[in-house]
Design a protein around this motif. Structure first.
Motif, PDB file in Angstrom:
ATOM      1  N   MET A   1      18.336  24.269  31.021  1.00  8.62           N
ATOM      2  CA  MET A   1      17.452  25.030  31.892  1.00  8.62           C
ATOM      3  C   MET A   1      16.185  25.439  31.149  1.00  8.62           C
ATOM      4  SD  MET A   1      17.262  26.077  34.909  1.00  8.62           S
ATOM      5  CE  MET A   1      16.515  27.224  35.957  1.00  8.62           C
ATOM      6  N   ASP A   2      16.340  25.839  29.892  1.00  8.20           N
ATOM      7  CA  ASP A   2      15.174  26.236  29.111  1.00  8.20           C
ATOM      8  C   ASP A   2      14.226  25.060  28.891  1.00  8.20           C
ATOM      9  OD1 ASP A   2      15.981  28.831  28.936  1.00  8.20           O
ATOM     10  OD2 ASP A   2      17.016  28.580  27.006  1.00  8.20           O
ATOM     11  N   GLU A   3      14.798  23.868  28.739  1.00  9.49           N
ATOM     12  CA  GLU A   3      13.955  22.690  28.546  1.00  9.49           C
ATOM     13  C   GLU A   3      13.134  22.396  29.791  1.00  9.49           C
ATOM     14  OE1 GLU A   3      16.062  19.281  27.229  1.00  9.49           O
ATOM     15  OE2 GLU A   3      17.032  20.354  25.587  1.00  9.49           O
ATOM     16  N   LEU A   4      13.717  22.597  30.940  1.00  6.77           N
ATOM     17  CA  LEU A   4      13.002  22.370  32.195  1.00  6.77           C
ATOM     18  C   LEU A   4      11.825  23.326  32.325  1.00  6.77           C
ATOM     19  CD1 LEU A   4      12.865  20.864  34.866  1.00  6.77           C
ATOM     20  CD2 LEU A   4      14.380  22.598  35.825  1.00  6.77           C
ATOM     21  N   ILE A   5      12.032  24.579  31.998  1.00 11.47           N
ATOM     22  CA  ILE A   5      10.953  25.577  32.048  1.00 11.47           C
ATOM     23  C   ILE A   5       9.896  25.251  31.001  1.00 11.47           C
ATOM     24  CG2 ILE A   5      10.420  28.021  31.668  1.00 11.47           C
ATOM     25  CD1 ILE A   5      13.177  28.651  32.876  1.00 11.47           C
ATOM     26  N   ASP A   6      10.327  24.845  29.814  1.00 16.93           N
ATOM     27  CA  ASP A   6       9.405  24.502  28.741  1.00 16.93           C
ATOM     28  C   ASP A   6       8.524  23.315  29.136  1.00 16.93           C
ATOM     29  OD1 ASP A   6       8.324  24.835  26.151  1.00 16.93           O
ATOM     30  OD2 ASP A   6       9.558  23.139  25.427  1.00 16.93           O
ATOM     31  N   HIS A   7       9.121  22.299  29.706  1.00 16.78           N
ATOM     32  CA  HIS A   7       8.358  21.129  30.150  1.00 16.78           C
ATOM     33  C   HIS A   7       7.418  21.472  31.302  1.00 16.78           C
ATOM     34  CE1 HIS A   7      10.174  18.201  27.540  1.00 16.78           C
ATOM     35  NE2 HIS A   7      11.407  18.582  27.915  1.00 16.78           N
ATOM     36  N   PHE A   9       5.938  24.416  31.814  1.00 21.17           N
ATOM     37  CA  PHE A   9       4.792  25.135  31.252  1.00 21.17           C
ATOM     38  C   PHE A   9       3.862  24.193  30.513  1.00 21.17           C
ATOM     39  CE2 PHE A   9       7.360  29.207  31.433  1.00 21.17           C
ATOM     40  CZ  PHE A   9       6.589  29.743  32.450  1.00 21.17           C
ATOM     41  N   LYS A  10       4.420  23.224  29.814  1.00 17.93           N
ATOM     42  CA  LYS A  10       3.579  22.252  29.110  1.00 17.93           C
ATOM     43  C   LYS A  10       2.773  21.420  30.102  1.00 17.93           C
ATOM     44  CE  LYS A  10       6.169  21.717  24.828  1.00 17.93           C
ATOM     45  NZ  LYS A  10       6.924  20.798  23.965  1.00 17.93           N
ATOM     46  N   LEU A  11       3.379  21.033  31.195  1.00 20.08           N
ATOM     47  CA  LEU A  11       2.677  20.263  32.216  1.00 20.08           C
ATOM     48  C   LEU A  11       1.563  21.086  32.845  1.00 20.08           C
ATOM     49  CD1 LEU A  11       2.458  17.669  33.881  1.00 20.08           C
ATOM     50  CD2 LEU A  11       4.076  18.700  35.490  1.00 20.08           C
ATOM     51  N   ILE A  12       1.845  22.325  33.165  1.00 15.10           N
ATOM     52  CA  ILE A  12       0.831  23.206  33.751  1.00 15.10           C
ATOM     53  C   ILE A  12      -0.305  23.432  32.765  1.00 15.10           C
ATOM     54  CG2 ILE A  12       0.393  25.575  34.540  1.00 15.10           C
ATOM     55  CD1 ILE A  12       3.222  25.491  35.777  1.00 15.10           C
ATOM     56  N   ALA A  13       0.013  23.618  31.489  1.00 18.22           N
ATOM     57  CA  ALA A  13      -1.009  23.817  30.469  1.00 18.22           C
ATOM     58  C   ALA A  13      -1.888  22.576  30.328  1.00 18.22           C
ATOM     59  CB  ALA A  13      -0.369  24.161  29.133  1.00 18.22           C
ATOM     60  N   LYS A  14      -1.288  21.401  30.363  1.00 20.99           N
ATOM     61  CA  LYS A  14      -2.070  20.164  30.270  1.00 20.99           C
ATOM     62  C   LYS A  14      -2.992  20.002  31.469  1.00 20.99           C
ATOM     63  CE  LYS A  14       1.066  17.486  27.398  1.00 20.99           C
ATOM     64  NZ  LYS A  14       1.939  16.300  27.306  1.00 20.99           N
ATOM     65  N   ILE A  15      -2.502  20.315  32.645  1.00 21.37           N
ATOM     66  CA  ILE A  15      -3.321  20.200  33.849  1.00 21.37           C
ATOM     67  C   ILE A  15      -4.484  21.187  33.803  1.00 21.37           C
ATOM     68  CG2 ILE A  15      -3.332  20.595  36.349  1.00 21.37           C
ATOM     69  CD1 ILE A  15      -0.476  19.425  36.376  1.00 21.37           C
ATOM     70  N   LEU A  16      -4.221  22.422  33.404  1.00 27.33           N
ATOM     71  CA  LEU A  16      -5.284  23.416  33.301  1.00 27.33           C
ATOM     72  C   LEU A  16      -6.318  23.020  32.252  1.00 27.33           C
ATOM     73  CD1 LEU A  16      -3.359  26.785  33.655  1.00 27.33           C
ATOM     74  CD2 LEU A  16      -4.924  25.725  35.290  1.00 27.33           C
TER      75      LEU A  16
END
Length: 95
Positions: A1-7, A9-16
């Motif tokens: 579950m933590d990996e899903l949240i981590d990925h 956030f990384k995706l959102i950060a890359k998009i931003l």
């Protein structure tokens, strides 16, 4: 579950990050290469009595690096100077 949240956030950060880079590039393209060039070109033509810059108003791509810098710097300086004068005028007349 933590990996899903981590990925996520990384995706959102890359998009931003991507959106910020595009926005910054568009601001540079529009402000520097269009607005500053056109305004600076007109000011330089008026100051030099229609002799410099030798390229046309749409000749940003054909101009030398020095010409680009001088004309765009003149345009940006004109915008800043006009803003400063307007701010002083407004603050002097504010009651």
């Amino acid at each position: 579950m933590d990996e899903l949240i981590d990925h996520s956030f990384k995706l959102i950060a890359k998009i931003l990050y991507f959106l910020v880079r595009i926005f910054a590039w568009l601001i540079f393209e529009f402000l520097y290469e269009e607005i500053a060039w056109w305004l600076g070109w007109c000011i330089c033509r008026a100051i030099t009595l229609n002799s410099r810059p030798t390229v046309g108003i749409n000749g940003y791509d054909e101009a030398t690096t020095t010409t680009r810098f001088v004309v765009c710097f003149t345009g940006i300086a004109t915008i800043i100077l006009a803003g400063t004068i307007l701010a002083i005028y407004i603050s002097a007349n504010a009651t």
